[in-house]
Design a protein around this motif. Structure first.
Motif, PDB file in Angstrom:
ATOM      1  N   VAL A  97       0.816  -1.213   0.000  1.00  0.00           N
ATOM      2  CA  VAL A  97       0.000   0.000   0.000  1.00  0.00           C
ATOM      3  C   VAL A  97       0.848   1.260   0.000  1.00  0.00           C
ATOM      4  CG1 VAL A  97      -1.691   1.328   1.334  1.00  0.00           C
ATOM      5  CG2 VAL A  97      -1.946  -1.155   1.118  1.00  0.00           C
ATOM      6  N   GLU A  98       1.913   1.297   0.803  1.00  0.00           N
ATOM      7  CA  GLU A  98       2.699   2.524   0.934  1.00  0.00           C
ATOM      8  C   GLU A  98       3.304   2.951  -0.400  1.00  0.00           C
ATOM      9  OE1 GLU A  98       6.259   4.454   3.716  1.00  0.00           O
ATOM     10  OE2 GLU A  98       5.763   2.315   3.868  1.00  0.00           O
ATOM     11  N   THR A  99       3.865   2.001  -1.125  1.00  0.00           N
ATOM     12  CA  THR A  99       4.451   2.319  -2.428  1.00  0.00           C
ATOM     13  C   THR A  99       3.374   2.741  -3.414  1.00  0.00           C
ATOM     14  OG1 THR A  99       6.272   0.774  -2.060  1.00  0.00           O
ATOM     15  CG2 THR A  99       5.849   1.420  -4.331  1.00  0.00           C
ATOM     16  N   ALA A 100       2.214   2.118  -3.336  1.00  0.00           N
ATOM     17  CA  ALA A 100       1.105   2.490  -4.215  1.00  0.00           C
ATOM     18  C   ALA A 100       0.643   3.917  -3.937  1.00  0.00           C
ATOM     19  CB  ALA A 100      -0.056   1.510  -4.046  1.00  0.00           C
ATOM     20  N   ILE A 101       0.602   4.284  -2.656  1.00  0.00           N
ATOM     21  CA  ILE A 101       0.203   5.654  -2.303  1.00  0.00           C
ATOM     22  C   ILE A 101       1.222   6.653  -2.832  1.00  0.00           C
ATOM     23  CG2 ILE A 101      -0.093   7.258  -0.377  1.00  0.00           C
ATOM     24  CD1 ILE A 101      -1.332   4.904   1.195  1.00  0.00           C
ATOM     25  N   ASP A 102       2.503   6.345  -2.648  1.00  0.00           N
ATOM     26  CA  ASP A 102       3.547   7.233  -3.167  1.00  0.00           C
ATOM     27  C   ASP A 102       3.400   7.415  -4.678  1.00  0.00           C
ATOM     28  OD1 ASP A 102       4.823   7.921  -0.861  1.00  0.00           O
ATOM     29  OD2 ASP A 102       6.462   6.483  -1.060  1.00  0.00           O
ATOM     30  N   ALA A 103       3.198   6.310  -5.383  1.00  0.00           N
ATOM     31  CA  ALA A 103       3.087   6.374  -6.839  1.00  0.00           C
ATOM     32  C   ALA A 103       1.839   7.152  -7.263  1.00  0.00           C
ATOM     33  CB  ALA A 103       3.057   4.965  -7.423  1.00  0.00           C
ATOM     34  N   THR A 104       0.758   6.974  -6.534  1.00  0.00           N
ATOM     35  CA  THR A 104      -0.474   7.715  -6.839  1.00  0.00           C
ATOM     36  C   THR A 104      -0.257   9.219  -6.691  1.00  0.00           C
ATOM     37  OG1 THR A 104      -1.855   5.867  -6.094  1.00  0.00           O
ATOM     38  CG2 THR A 104      -2.886   8.035  -6.184  1.00  0.00           C
ATOM     39  N   LEU A 105       0.380   9.611  -5.598  1.00  0.00           N
ATOM     40  CA  LEU A 105       0.654  11.028  -5.376  1.00  0.00           C
ATOM     41  C   LEU A 105       1.627  11.578  -6.415  1.00  0.00           C
ATOM     42  CD1 LEU A 105       0.919  11.082  -1.471  1.00  0.00           C
ATOM     43  CD2 LEU A 105      -0.915  12.046  -2.876  1.00  0.00           C
ATOM     44  N   LEU A 106       2.651  10.801  -6.734  1.00  0.00           N
ATOM     45  CA  LEU A 106       3.620  11.252  -7.735  1.00  0.00           C
ATOM     46  C   LEU A 106       2.951  11.462  -9.092  1.00  0.00           C
ATOM     47  CD1 LEU A 106       6.578   8.939  -6.731  1.00  0.00           C
ATOM     48  CD2 LEU A 106       6.646  11.445  -6.734  1.00  0.00           C
ATOM     49  N   GLY A 107       2.088  10.522  -9.461  1.00  0.00           N
ATOM     50  CA  GLY A 107       1.364  10.682 -10.714  1.00  0.00           C
ATOM     51  C   GLY A 107       0.532  11.949 -10.718  1.00  0.00           C
ATOM     52  N   ARG A 108      -0.067  12.241  -9.584  1.00  0.00           N
ATOM     53  CA  ARG A 108      -0.865  13.466  -9.452  1.00  0.00           C
ATOM     54  C   ARG A 108       0.014  14.711  -9.577  1.00  0.00           C
ATOM     55  NH1 ARG A 108      -5.544  15.913 -10.437  1.00  0.00           N
ATOM     56  NH2 ARG A 108      -6.275  17.256  -8.754  1.00  0.00           N
ATOM     57  N   TYR A 109       1.216  14.666  -9.025  1.00  0.00           N
ATOM     58  CA  TYR A 109       2.112  15.823  -9.129  1.00  0.00           C
ATOM     59  C   TYR A 109       2.449  16.137 -10.587  1.00  0.00           C
ATOM     60  CZ  TYR A 109       2.915  14.868  -4.120  1.00  0.00           C
ATOM     61  OH  TYR A 109       2.755  14.639  -2.789  1.00  0.00           O
ATOM     62  N   TYR A 110       2.784  15.110 -11.348  1.00  0.00           N
ATOM     63  CA  TYR A 110       3.107  15.331 -12.764  1.00  0.00           C
ATOM     64  C   TYR A 110       1.875  15.783 -13.546  1.00  0.00           C
ATOM     65  CZ  TYR A 110       7.781  13.321 -12.277  1.00  0.00           C
ATOM     66  OH  TYR A 110       9.098  13.094 -11.917  1.00  0.00           O
ATOM     67  N   GLU A 111       0.734  15.185 -13.228  1.00  0.00           N
ATOM     68  CA  GLU A 111      -0.495  15.543 -13.936  1.00  0.00           C
ATOM     69  C   GLU A 111      -0.882  16.993 -13.655  1.00  0.00           C
ATOM     70  OE1 GLU A 111      -4.867  16.023 -14.296  1.00  0.00           O
ATOM     71  OE2 GLU A 111      -3.803  15.775 -12.384  1.00  0.00           O
ATOM     72  N   ARG A 112      -0.739  17.424 -12.412  1.00  0.00           N
ATOM     73  CA  ARG A 112      -1.053  18.808 -12.060  1.00  0.00           C
ATOM     74  C   ARG A 112      -0.024  19.785 -12.630  1.00  0.00           C
ATOM     75  NH1 ARG A 112      -5.099  20.860 -11.904  1.00  0.00           N
ATOM     76  NH2 ARG A 112      -4.548  22.483 -10.406  1.00  0.00           N
ATOM     77  N   PHE A 113       1.232  19.373 -12.701  1.00  0.00           N
ATOM     78  CA  PHE A 113       2.262  20.188 -13.343  1.00  0.00           C
ATOM     79  C   PHE A 113       1.835  20.511 -14.768  1.00  0.00           C
ATOM     80  CE2 PHE A 113       6.245  20.894 -15.608  1.00  0.00           C
ATOM     81  CZ  PHE A 113       7.071  21.543 -14.694  1.00  0.00           C
ATOM     82  N   ALA A 114       1.353  19.482 -15.476  1.00  0.00           N
ATOM     83  CA  ALA A 114       0.887  19.681 -16.849  1.00  0.00           C
ATOM     84  C   ALA A 114      -0.341  20.588 -16.888  1.00  0.00           C
ATOM     85  CB  ALA A 114       0.574  18.327 -17.492  1.00  0.00           C
ATOM     86  N   ASP A 115      -1.263  20.430 -15.941  1.00  0.00           N
ATOM     87  CA  ASP A 115      -2.457  21.276 -15.905  1.00  0.00           C
ATOM     88  C   ASP A 115      -2.083  22.753 -15.755  1.00  0.00           C
ATOM     89  OD1 ASP A 115      -4.157  19.130 -16.191  1.00  0.00           O
ATOM     90  OD2 ASP A 115      -4.656  18.991 -14.061  1.00  0.00           O
ATOM     91  N   HIS A 116      -1.146  23.028 -14.878  1.00  0.00           N
ATOM     92  CA  HIS A 116      -0.720  24.418 -14.696  1.00  0.00           C
ATOM     93  C   HIS A 116      -0.006  24.945 -15.940  1.00  0.00           C
ATOM     94  CE1 HIS A 116      -1.910  25.206 -10.566  1.00  0.00           C
ATOM     95  NE2 HIS A 116      -1.517  23.985 -10.239  1.00  0.00           N
ATOM     96  N   ALA A 117       0.701  24.068 -16.634  1.00  0.00           N
ATOM     97  CA  ALA A 117       1.327  24.477 -17.893  1.00  0.00           C
ATOM     98  C   ALA A 117       0.263  24.866 -18.918  1.00  0.00           C
ATOM     99  CB  ALA A 117       2.201  23.351 -18.436  1.00  0.00           C
ATOM    100  N   VAL A 118      -0.803  24.107 -18.979  1.00  0.00           N
ATOM    101  CA  VAL A 118      -1.914  24.446 -19.877  1.00  0.00           C
ATOM    102  C   VAL A 118      -2.503  25.802 -19.498  1.00  0.00           C
ATOM    103  CG1 VAL A 118      -4.256  23.814 -20.582  1.00  0.00           C
ATOM    104  CG2 VAL A 118      -2.484  22.064 -20.456  1.00  0.00           C
ATOM    105  N   ASN A 119      -2.668  26.034 -18.204  1.00  0.00           N
ATOM    106  CA  ASN A 119      -3.164  27.340 -17.757  1.00  0.00           C
ATOM    107  C   ASN A 119      -2.279  28.467 -18.278  1.00  0.00           C
ATOM    108  OD1 ASN A 119      -5.177  26.064 -16.309  1.00  0.00           O
ATOM    109  ND2 ASN A 119      -4.199  26.341 -14.321  1.00  0.00           N
ATOM    110  N   CYS A 120      -0.965  28.284 -18.198  1.00  0.00           N
ATOM    111  CA  CYS A 120      -0.038  29.307 -18.690  1.00  0.00           C
ATOM    112  C   CYS A 120      -0.266  29.560 -20.174  1.00  0.00           C
ATOM    113  CB  CYS A 120       1.408  28.875 -18.459  1.00  0.00           C
ATOM    114  SG  CYS A 120       1.942  28.896 -16.735  1.00  0.00           S
ATOM    115  N   GLY A 121      -0.440  28.482 -20.929  1.00  0.00           N
ATOM    116  CA  GLY A 121      -0.693  28.636 -22.357  1.00  0.00           C
ATOM    117  C   GLY A 121      -1.976  29.393 -22.627  1.00  0.00           C
ATOM    118  N   GLU A 122      -3.005  29.098 -21.865  1.00  0.00           N
ATOM    119  CA  GLU A 122      -4.283  29.794 -22.048  1.00  0.00           C
ATOM    120  C   GLU A 122      -4.168  31.280 -21.719  1.00  0.00           C
ATOM    121  OE1 GLU A 122      -6.953  27.517 -19.650  1.00  0.00           O
ATOM    122  OE2 GLU A 122      -7.279  25.994 -21.205  1.00  0.00           O
TER     123      GLU A 122
END
Length: 217
Positions: free
Chosen positions: A177-202
């Motif tokens: 579970v612990e590694t899965a939680i870390d990976a879930t959060l990490l995936g969210r960090y990269y996904e949100r990084f991209a979302d904010h990049a899209v905001n900059c483009g807009e």
């Protein structure tokens, strides 16, 4: 007075370009720390996050000063508004790189990401790097077409995010579970990084056209 305003506006633009380059470098280093258990790289990202925060404050201060002294209208006012929004998104992107680095540091000396997940995080990091590079380009030389490309990059990031969950939720996931939680959060960090990049483009599209960027899909 007009020449002075243009010079101040150029300074703000350069601060934004510097922030974009800084968050790009931060996510690169954070990813290296994540995938190779590089303690020094993680610590460097964490230490330099304060520099990105400071640049954000400088943008805010300069824009507020310009608004007070120059009372800009029309395209000049759009430039001021855009600068504030872009700086806020870039600051948040720096925070997300910092989160990745802290995850790497917390798991050190072991890699925070098991071997099975390294390819997907490598790909996510590649997209994040490409998006950050485009932000730097469109801030240095506004280009609505290039800014609009960030939506397509974000689609690719979303696809990788979904594939990550496919692995984590599989019946044969062996890491607990612990590694899965870390990976879930990490995936969210990269996904949100991209979302904010899209905001900059807009925001850049708005700066150029005076109209909100069209919604993707």
């Amino acid at each position: 007075m007009r020449d002075e305003f243009r010079a101040d506006l150029h300074t703000v633009s350069q601060l934004l370009v510097d922030m974009a380059e800084g968050v790009r470098a931060a996510m690169r280093e954070a990813t290296r720390a994540l995938l190779t258990a590089d303690r020094k790289a993680a610590e460097t990202v964490i230490e330099r996050d304060t520099e990105i925060d400071e640049e954000y404050r400088h943008v805010e201060e300069r824009v507020c000063d310009l608004l007070a002294r120059q009372a800009p209208v029309a395209s000049d006012l759009r430039a001021m508004i855009t600068a504030l929004h872009v700086a806020a998104d870039l600051e948040r992107m720096g925070d997300l790189a910092d989160h990745v680095a802290k995850t790497a540091l917390r798991r050190h000396p072991s890699p925070a990401v098991p071997a099975e997940l390294r390819p997907v995080f490598t790909d996510m990091a590649g997209i994040a790097d490409r998006m950050a590079a485009k932000i730097g380009s469109v801030l240095a030389k506004p280009d609505a077409g290039l800014a609009a490309e960030l939506d397509r990059d974000d689609d690719a990031m979303d696809d990788l995010h979904k594939s990550l969950f496919g692995v984590l939720l599989g019946d044969d996931w062996p890491y607990g579970v612990e590694t899965a939680i870390d990976a879930t959060l990490l995936g969210r960090y990269y996904e949100r990084f991209a979302d904010h990049a899209v905001n900059c483009g807009e925001h850049v599209v708005y700066l150029i056209t005076g109209q909100p960027a069209p919604s993707a899909g």
